[in-house]
Design a protein around this motif. Structure first.
Motif, PDB file in Angstrom:
ATOM      1  N   MET A 213       0.819  -1.208   0.000  1.00  0.00           N
ATOM      2  CA  MET A 213       0.000   0.000   0.000  1.00  0.00           C
ATOM      3  C   MET A 213       0.855   1.261   0.000  1.00  0.00           C
ATOM      4  O   MET A 213       0.494   2.254  -0.634  1.00  0.00           O
ATOM      5  N   ALA A 214       1.979   1.247   0.654  1.00  0.00           N
ATOM      6  CA  ALA A 214       2.831   2.435   0.709  1.00  0.00           C
ATOM      7  C   ALA A 214       3.355   2.792  -0.683  1.00  0.00           C
ATOM      8  O   ALA A 214       3.367   3.969  -1.054  1.00  0.00           O
ATOM      9  N   ASP A 215       3.767   1.795  -1.453  1.00  0.00           N
ATOM     10  CA  ASP A 215       4.264   2.066  -2.808  1.00  0.00           C
ATOM     11  C   ASP A 215       3.160   2.614  -3.699  1.00  0.00           C
ATOM     12  O   ASP A 215       3.367   3.563  -4.454  1.00  0.00           O
ATOM     13  N   VAL A 216       1.993   2.013  -3.617  1.00  0.00           N
ATOM     14  CA  VAL A 216       0.868   2.463  -4.444  1.00  0.00           C
ATOM     15  C   VAL A 216       0.452   3.873  -4.027  1.00  0.00           C
ATOM     16  O   VAL A 216       0.225   4.743  -4.873  1.00  0.00           O
ATOM     17  N   ASP A 217       0.377   4.126  -2.713  1.00  0.00           N
ATOM     18  CA  ASP A 217       0.003   5.459  -2.241  1.00  0.00           C
ATOM     19  C   ASP A 217       1.010   6.512  -2.682  1.00  0.00           C
ATOM     20  O   ASP A 217       0.639   7.613  -3.086  1.00  0.00           O
ATOM     21  N   ASP A 218       2.316   6.182  -2.606  1.00  0.00           N
ATOM     22  CA  ASP A 218       3.346   7.136  -3.035  1.00  0.00           C
ATOM     23  C   ASP A 218       3.209   7.462  -4.521  1.00  0.00           C
ATOM     24  O   ASP A 218       3.267   8.624  -4.920  1.00  0.00           O
ATOM     25  N   ALA A 219       3.038   6.425  -5.337  1.00  0.00           N
ATOM     26  CA  ALA A 219       2.936   6.643  -6.781  1.00  0.00           C
ATOM     27  C   ALA A 219       1.677   7.429  -7.126  1.00  0.00           C
ATOM     28  O   ALA A 219       1.724   8.373  -7.927  1.00  0.00           O
ATOM     29  N   LEU A 220       0.546   7.073  -6.528  1.00  0.00           N
ATOM     30  CA  LEU A 220      -0.690   7.791  -6.822  1.00  0.00           C
ATOM     31  C   LEU A 220      -0.628   9.226  -6.313  1.00  0.00           C
ATOM     32  O   LEU A 220      -1.141  10.144  -6.965  1.00  0.00           O
ATOM     33  N   GLY A 221       0.006   9.431  -5.176  1.00  0.00           N
ATOM     34  CA  GLY A 221       0.162  10.796  -4.661  1.00  0.00           C
ATOM     35  C   GLY A 221       0.992  11.655  -5.593  1.00  0.00           C
ATOM     36  O   GLY A 221       0.671  12.815  -5.849  1.00  0.00           O
ATOM     37  N   ARG A 222       2.061  11.072  -6.114  1.00  0.00           N
ATOM     38  CA  ARG A 222       2.926  11.810  -7.050  1.00  0.00           C
ATOM     39  C   ARG A 222       2.178  12.148  -8.328  1.00  0.00           C
ATOM     40  O   ARG A 222       2.225  13.279  -8.818  1.00  0.00           O
ATOM     41  N   VAL A 223       1.460  11.174  -8.886  1.00  0.00           N
ATOM     42  CA  VAL A 223       0.709  11.411 -10.123  1.00  0.00           C
ATOM     43  C   VAL A 223      -0.389  12.444  -9.879  1.00  0.00           C
ATOM     44  O   VAL A 223      -0.596  13.351 -10.696  1.00  0.00           O
ATOM     45  N   ALA A 224      -1.079  12.343  -8.743  1.00  0.00           N
ATOM     46  CA  ALA A 224      -2.147  13.299  -8.437  1.00  0.00           C
ATOM     47  C   ALA A 224      -1.597  14.716  -8.290  1.00  0.00           C
ATOM     48  O   ALA A 224      -2.200  15.683  -8.779  1.00  0.00           O
ATOM     49  N   ALA A 225      -0.451  14.864  -7.640  1.00  0.00           N
ATOM     50  CA  ALA A 225       0.145  16.194  -7.465  1.00  0.00           C
ATOM     51  C   ALA A 225       0.541  16.794  -8.809  1.00  0.00           C
ATOM     52  O   ALA A 225       0.294  17.980  -9.062  1.00  0.00           O
ATOM     53  N   GLU A 226       1.116  15.979  -9.671  1.00  0.00           N
ATOM     54  CA  GLU A 226       1.521  16.502 -10.976  1.00  0.00           C
ATOM     55  C   GLU A 226       0.315  16.819 -11.857  1.00  0.00           C
ATOM     56  O   GLU A 226       0.326  17.790 -12.601  1.00  0.00           O
ATOM     57  N   LEU A 227      -0.738  16.016 -11.753  1.00  0.00           N
ATOM     58  CA  LEU A 227      -1.955  16.332 -12.509  1.00  0.00           C
ATOM     59  C   LEU A 227      -2.585  17.630 -12.003  1.00  0.00           C
ATOM     60  O   LEU A 227      -3.077  18.441 -12.802  1.00  0.00           O
TER      61      LEU A 227
END
Length: 117
Positions: free
Chosen positions: A68-82
């Motif tokens: 979950m930590a890896d998925v949350d980190d990746a989704l957080g990064r993508v969401a911030a850039e979007l």
């Protein structure tokens, strides 16, 4: 009677195997903890995330699915850039609308006497 004797022998073998496993496995600690797998191809930190980065992103499988930590980190990064891109697009669209309005106002203004069009 033969079936009963077979069941008693089978039960004795199972009990003996379990006993040996419990007693023999009791030496030392239980199974060592496996080191958690980490994300092998994280999103790039030195540039914006692109389409190819998201397409090639693969998460390591954990005991109950993905970490979950890896998925949350990746989704957080993508969401911030979007969110940054959406804000930039909104700024550019409002600037374009402002430029178009000011361009129409200049075209609609009548020329002052003495000025040439």
């Amino acid at each position: 009677m033969v079936m009963f004797l077979f069941l008693v022998i089978a039960l004795a073998v199972v009990v003996a195997a379990v006993t040996l496993a419990v007693v023999g496995g009791g030496e030392g600690s239980p199974l060592p903890e496996a080191a958690p797998q980490r994300l092998h191809d994280p999103l790039p930190a030195d540039r914006p995330v692109g389409h190819a980065d998201v397409e090639s992103l693969r998460f390591p499988v954990a005991v109950r699915g993905y970490r979950m930590a890896d998925v949350d980190d990746a989704l957080g990064r993508v969401a911030a850039e979007l969110a940054e891109r959406d804000a930039r697009i909104a700024d550019l669209e409002s600037a374009l609308a402002g430029a178009q309005i000011s361009g129409h106002v200049r075209l609609d203004k009548p020329a002052h006497p003495g000025e040439q069009s």
